[in-house]
Design a protein around this motif. Structure first.
Motif, PDB file in Angstrom:
ATOM      1  N   ARG A  83       0.921  -1.097   0.005  1.00 47.41           N
ATOM      2  CA  ARG A  83      -0.098  -0.083  -0.137  1.00 47.41           C
ATOM      3  C   ARG A  83       0.839   1.245   0.115  1.00 47.41           C
ATOM      4  O   ARG A  83       2.069   1.254   0.311  1.00 47.41           O
ATOM      5  CB  ARG A  83      -1.027   0.029   1.166  1.00 47.41           C
ATOM      6  CG  ARG A  83      -0.304  -0.268   2.626  1.00 47.41           C
ATOM      7  CD  ARG A  83      -1.189  -0.552   3.832  1.00 47.41           C
ATOM      8  NE  ARG A  83      -1.511  -1.667   3.736  1.00 47.41           N
ATOM      9  CZ  ARG A  83      -2.712  -2.410   4.092  1.00 47.41           C
ATOM     10  NH1 ARG A  83      -3.623  -1.423   4.240  1.00 47.41           N
ATOM     11  NH2 ARG A  83      -2.755  -3.551   4.181  1.00 47.41           N
ATOM     12  N   ALA A  84       0.454   2.457  -0.463  1.00 45.76           N
ATOM     13  CA  ALA A  84       1.141   3.513  -0.553  1.00 45.76           C
ATOM     14  C   ALA A  84       1.393   4.107   0.979  1.00 45.76           C
ATOM     15  O   ALA A  84       2.484   4.750   0.957  1.00 45.76           O
ATOM     16  CB  ALA A  84       0.106   4.773  -1.223  1.00 45.76           C
ATOM     17  N   PRO A  90      -4.539  -1.427   0.142  1.00 46.35           N
ATOM     18  CA  PRO A  90      -3.765  -2.227  -0.665  1.00 46.35           C
ATOM     19  C   PRO A  90      -3.936  -1.814  -2.136  1.00 46.35           C
ATOM     20  O   PRO A  90      -4.937  -1.715  -2.727  1.00 46.35           O
ATOM     21  CB  PRO A  90      -3.695  -3.561  -0.314  1.00 46.35           C
ATOM     22  CG  PRO A  90      -4.560  -3.780   0.933  1.00 46.35           C
ATOM     23  CD  PRO A  90      -5.529  -2.657   0.982  1.00 46.35           C
ATOM     24  N   PHE A  91      -2.658  -1.748  -2.997  1.00 45.64           N
ATOM     25  CA  PHE A  91      -2.866  -1.731  -4.446  1.00 45.64           C
ATOM     26  C   PHE A  91      -4.062  -2.675  -5.155  1.00 45.64           C
ATOM     27  O   PHE A  91      -4.650  -2.393  -5.872  1.00 45.64           O
ATOM     28  CB  PHE A  91      -1.699  -1.488  -4.963  1.00 45.64           C
ATOM     29  CG  PHE A  91      -0.916  -0.449  -4.621  1.00 45.64           C
ATOM     30  CD1 PHE A  91      -0.992   0.798  -5.008  1.00 45.64           C
ATOM     31  CD2 PHE A  91       0.304  -0.699  -3.979  1.00 45.64           C
ATOM     32  CE1 PHE A  91      -0.233   1.885  -4.593  1.00 45.64           C
ATOM     33  CE2 PHE A  91       1.067   0.176  -3.481  1.00 45.64           C
ATOM     34  CZ  PHE A  91       0.760   1.666  -3.887  1.00 45.64           C
ATOM     35  N   VAL A  92      -3.406  -3.662  -4.746  1.00 48.74           N
ATOM     36  CA  VAL A  92      -4.229  -5.111  -5.055  1.00 48.74           C
ATOM     37  C   VAL A  92      -4.444  -6.054  -4.120  1.00 48.74           C
ATOM     38  O   VAL A  92      -3.890  -6.065  -3.108  1.00 48.74           O
ATOM     39  CB  VAL A  92      -3.657  -5.872  -6.326  1.00 48.74           C
ATOM     40  CG1 VAL A  92      -3.592  -4.916  -7.558  1.00 48.74           C
ATOM     41  CG2 VAL A  92      -2.263  -6.267  -5.902  1.00 48.74           C
ATOM     42  N   SER A 128      -8.149  -9.499  -7.451  1.00 46.25           N
ATOM     43  CA  SER A 128      -8.247  -8.626  -8.051  1.00 46.25           C
ATOM     44  C   SER A 128      -7.851  -8.941  -9.460  1.00 46.25           C
ATOM     45  O   SER A 128      -6.756  -9.537  -9.754  1.00 46.25           O
ATOM     46  CB  SER A 128      -7.313  -7.331  -7.683  1.00 46.25           C
ATOM     47  OG  SER A 128      -7.455  -6.917  -6.176  1.00 46.25           O
ATOM     48  N   ASP A 133      -0.774  -1.803 -14.311  1.00 46.17           N
ATOM     49  CA  ASP A 133      -1.309  -1.483 -13.113  1.00 46.17           C
ATOM     50  C   ASP A 133      -0.325  -1.591 -12.266  1.00 46.17           C
ATOM     51  O   ASP A 133       0.352  -2.723 -11.922  1.00 46.17           O
ATOM     52  CB  ASP A 133      -2.508  -2.426 -12.792  1.00 46.17           C
ATOM     53  CG  ASP A 133      -3.897  -2.059 -13.706  1.00 46.17           C
ATOM     54  OD1 ASP A 133      -3.869  -1.187 -14.348  1.00 46.17           O
ATOM     55  OD2 ASP A 133      -4.815  -2.707 -13.656  1.00 46.17           O
ATOM     56  N   LYS A 134      -0.638  -0.826 -10.967  1.00 42.74           N
ATOM     57  CA  LYS A 134       0.585  -0.840  -9.765  1.00 42.74           C
ATOM     58  C   LYS A 134       0.102  -2.194  -9.121  1.00 42.74           C
ATOM     59  O   LYS A 134      -1.047  -2.221  -8.501  1.00 42.74           O
ATOM     60  CB  LYS A 134       0.458   0.459  -9.201  1.00 42.74           C
ATOM     61  CG  LYS A 134       1.569   0.508  -8.045  1.00 42.74           C
ATOM     62  CD  LYS A 134       1.639   1.752  -7.306  1.00 42.74           C
ATOM     63  CE  LYS A 134       1.752   2.956  -8.075  1.00 42.74           C
ATOM     64  NZ  LYS A 134       2.120   4.157  -7.216  1.00 42.74           N
ATOM     65  N   LEU A 142       2.454  -3.078  -6.422  1.00 42.30           N
ATOM     66  CA  LEU A 142       3.073  -3.018  -4.785  1.00 42.30           C
ATOM     67  C   LEU A 142       4.149  -2.004  -5.152  1.00 42.30           C
ATOM     68  O   LEU A 142       4.587  -1.806  -6.248  1.00 42.30           O
ATOM     69  CB  LEU A 142       3.378  -4.258  -4.159  1.00 42.30           C
ATOM     70  CG  LEU A 142       4.614  -5.178  -5.080  1.00 42.30           C
ATOM     71  CD1 LEU A 142       5.674  -5.395  -4.096  1.00 42.30           C
ATOM     72  CD2 LEU A 142       3.804  -6.555  -5.369  1.00 42.30           C
ATOM     73  N   ASP A 201       7.832   1.453  -8.465  1.00 41.59           N
ATOM     74  CA  ASP A 201       6.459   1.029  -8.759  1.00 41.59           C
ATOM     75  C   ASP A 201       6.651  -0.380  -9.139  1.00 41.59           C
ATOM     76  O   ASP A 201       7.646  -0.598 -10.085  1.00 41.59           O
ATOM     77  CB  ASP A 201       5.526   1.962  -9.589  1.00 41.59           C
ATOM     78  CG  ASP A 201       5.198   2.915  -9.007  1.00 41.59           C
ATOM     79  OD1 ASP A 201       5.128   3.330  -7.721  1.00 41.59           O
ATOM     80  OD2 ASP A 201       4.736   4.080  -9.698  1.00 41.59           O
ATOM     81  N   VAL A 255       4.806  -3.003 -11.472  1.00 39.07           N
ATOM     82  CA  VAL A 255       3.530  -3.065 -12.054  1.00 39.07           C
ATOM     83  C   VAL A 255       3.075  -4.382 -12.953  1.00 39.07           C
ATOM     84  O   VAL A 255       4.336  -5.066 -13.125  1.00 39.07           O
ATOM     85  CB  VAL A 255       3.471  -2.034 -13.258  1.00 39.07           C
ATOM     86  CG1 VAL A 255       3.596  -0.369 -12.686  1.00 39.07           C
ATOM     87  CG2 VAL A 255       4.576  -1.905 -14.362  1.00 39.07           C
ATOM     88  N   ASP A 282       3.218  -6.943   3.948  1.00 42.32           N
ATOM     89  CA  ASP A 282       3.596  -5.283   3.727  1.00 42.32           C
ATOM     90  C   ASP A 282       4.713  -5.094   4.794  1.00 42.32           C
ATOM     91  O   ASP A 282       4.684  -5.417   6.065  1.00 42.32           O
ATOM     92  CB  ASP A 282       2.390  -4.538   4.223  1.00 42.32           C
ATOM     93  CG  ASP A 282       2.302  -2.987   3.867  1.00 42.32           C
ATOM     94  OD1 ASP A 282       2.878  -2.749   2.971  1.00 42.32           O
ATOM     95  OD2 ASP A 282       1.883  -2.275   4.573  1.00 42.32           O
TER      96      ASP A 282
END
Length: 168
Positions: free
Chosen positions: A106-107, A113-115, A119, A125-126, A128, A138, A140, A154
């Motif tokens: 996550r940012a 979370p990004f995914v 998902s 697509d980002k 992590l 990034d 992707v 994480d």
């Protein structure tokens, strides 16, 4: 250990690389089970690395929120779940780390979370972030598909070419 001093007008250039010093560095890498040793002296740059015999075990397949809850209630079962995950190095569709660093799903700590598992992603697509030397990189998706497994937690450390997640 002899230190190379660069090229001098009164010495031949062959003294720039000290093979005995490189051999000693390789022995240090093996003795202390290091992944690499890197030395810079002026124009001389030496890097000694050793591949590990087996890939690192995935740390968890659960999202961080679920892993935290499960660990608080039943730590022994969480360890058993981690050990039961198949080795991901041979998995087709595995997204691998391009560098050594720290993985972030996550940012920021309070962001979602990004995914997540399940998902659907498309190329670009980002997925992590991997932080290396205080720079966030990034990671992707390189292909379209569904995220079927997240192999890191994480804030966990990652190695070069370590599988991070699986997209099918």
């Amino acid at each position: 250990m002899k230190k190379p001093s660069g090229s001098r007008s009164d010495e031949p250039e062959q003294g720039l690389v000290d093979i005995a010093a490189i051999d000693q560095l390789a022995q240090i890498v093996a003795k202390y089970d290091l992944s690499e040793v890197e030395i810079d002296r002026g124009e001389l740059h030496v890097r000694v690395a050793r591949e590990r015999g087996s890939p690192a075990q995935p740390q968890s397949t659960a999202t961080p929120q679920i892993a935290t809850t499960a660990a608080a209630r039943r730590p022994a079962e969480t360890v058993a779940e981690t050990a039961a995950v198949p080795v991901a190095a041979d998995l087709a569709g595995a997204v691998k780390s391009p560098m050594v660093g720290t993985a972030y799903l996550r940012a920021s700590p309070d962001a979602k979370p990004f995914v997540e598992i399940g998902s659907v992603v498309k190329p670009g697509d980002k997925l992590l972030l991997v932080e290396a030397m205080k720079t966030f990189n990034d990671i992707v998706a390189t292909r379209a598909g569904k995220v079927v497994n997240i192999l890191v937690t994480d804030g966990s450390p990652v190695e070069y070419a370590q599988p991070l997640m699986v997209i099918e």
